[in-house]
Motif scaffolding. Structure first.
Motif: not given
Length: 298
Positions: A84-91, A103-114
């Protein structure tokens, strides 16, 4: 001219309309696999690949330009992604059986690699803020990695190799860094930071080791390293510009450190090796006896 202008306007309208759309590619190879994708917003992207049987993937995207890529090979692997937000990325990459990734992302420009390879492993990443990054890598069976971030520009990296290892990170603030590395079996590492510009590095090689570190304040540093089996280290810092460095080599060492205030420092080293130290203290030669017998006087 009017036709050319009309064509240009039509082309721009088509391009603009396409730019508003979300994008999804889902591929399933096997039996009884399930994928659910829910996209709200514009220019969100999702790619799911499942190879095997009875794998499940649930992806929800709200906002703009969020990206998700999940890949699983094996049986009964699960993936849950919420952005939820902008330009978050998950792989997320999983190979094996009965692995679980969230993976849960709230905000902008967050990154997760698993990345997980093995059976019955679990990873969890939660980010609430901006420009946070989490990297989780597990190789083995029955490993668990959990990372939670609140704030901005925080970084966490967890690497585990072996079986039955557990790693936990928790950060609240900005510009905090946590690095965890475990190689062996039945190890546990836990790191928690609240404040700004704090750094924790935890590394364990061996079996049945435990590391715990917590920092509250700014510009604090804890470094913990254990090589061997059944070692234990726990450190707490509350204040600013504090530092603790712990290195334990061998088996069954234990350490507890606490610093409250500012500009404190500790440096602890423990080893099972009894060698070292000085063999001579530069003492003078023993004097010759001046009396002929005991108790006779001189």
């Amino acid at each position: 001219m009017k036709k050319l202008l009309a064509s240009a306007i039509a082309l721009m309208a088509v391009t603009f309309s396409y730019a508003q759309n979300n994008h999804d590619v889902t591929t399933q190879l096997g039996n009884l696999n399930r994928a659910n994708v829910d996209q709200h917003g514009k220019q969100n992207s999702d790619k799911i690949t499942q190879k095997g049987n009875r794998n499940e993937a649930d992806v929800s995207q709200y906002g703009e330009k969020n990206e998700n890529v999940t890949w699983s090979q094996g049986n009964r692997n699960d993936e849950l992604v919420y952005q939820s937000g902008k330009r978050n990325s998950n792989d997320t990459w999983q190979k094996g059986n009965r692995n679980d990734a969230t993976t849960k992302q709230y905000g902008k420009d967050n990154s997760v690699i698993q990345k997980q390879k093995g059976d019955d492993n679990s990873v969890y990443a939660m980010q609430c803020g901006n420009r946070n990054s989490i990297t989780q890598d597990q190789n083995g069976d029955d490993n668990e990695a959990t990372s939670t971030q609140y704030g901005n520009d925080n970084s966490a990296k967890q690497t585990q190799k072996g079986d039955d290892n557990k790693a936990i990170t928790w950060q609240n603030g900005a510009d905090n860094v946590i690095t965890q590395s475990q190689d062996g079996d039945d190890n546990s590492a836990k790191a928690k930071q609240t404040g700004y510009d704090n750094k924790i590095t935890q590394k364990q090689v061996g079996d049945d080791n435990i590391l715990i570190a917590e920092q509250i304040g700014d510009d604090n540093t804890i470094k913990q390293t254990q090589r061997g089996d059944k070692n234990y280290a726990k450190d707490l810092q509350d204040g600013c510009d504090n530092e603790i460095i712990v290195l334990q080599i061998g088996d069954k060492h234990d350490h507890v450190g606490m610093q409250i205030g500012n500009n404190n420092s500790q440096d602890i080293f423990q080893t099972s090796n009894s060698s070292g130290g000085d063999s001579c203290c530069n003492a003078p030669e023993m004097p010759d006896p001046r009396c002929s017998g005991s108790g006779d006087g001189c």
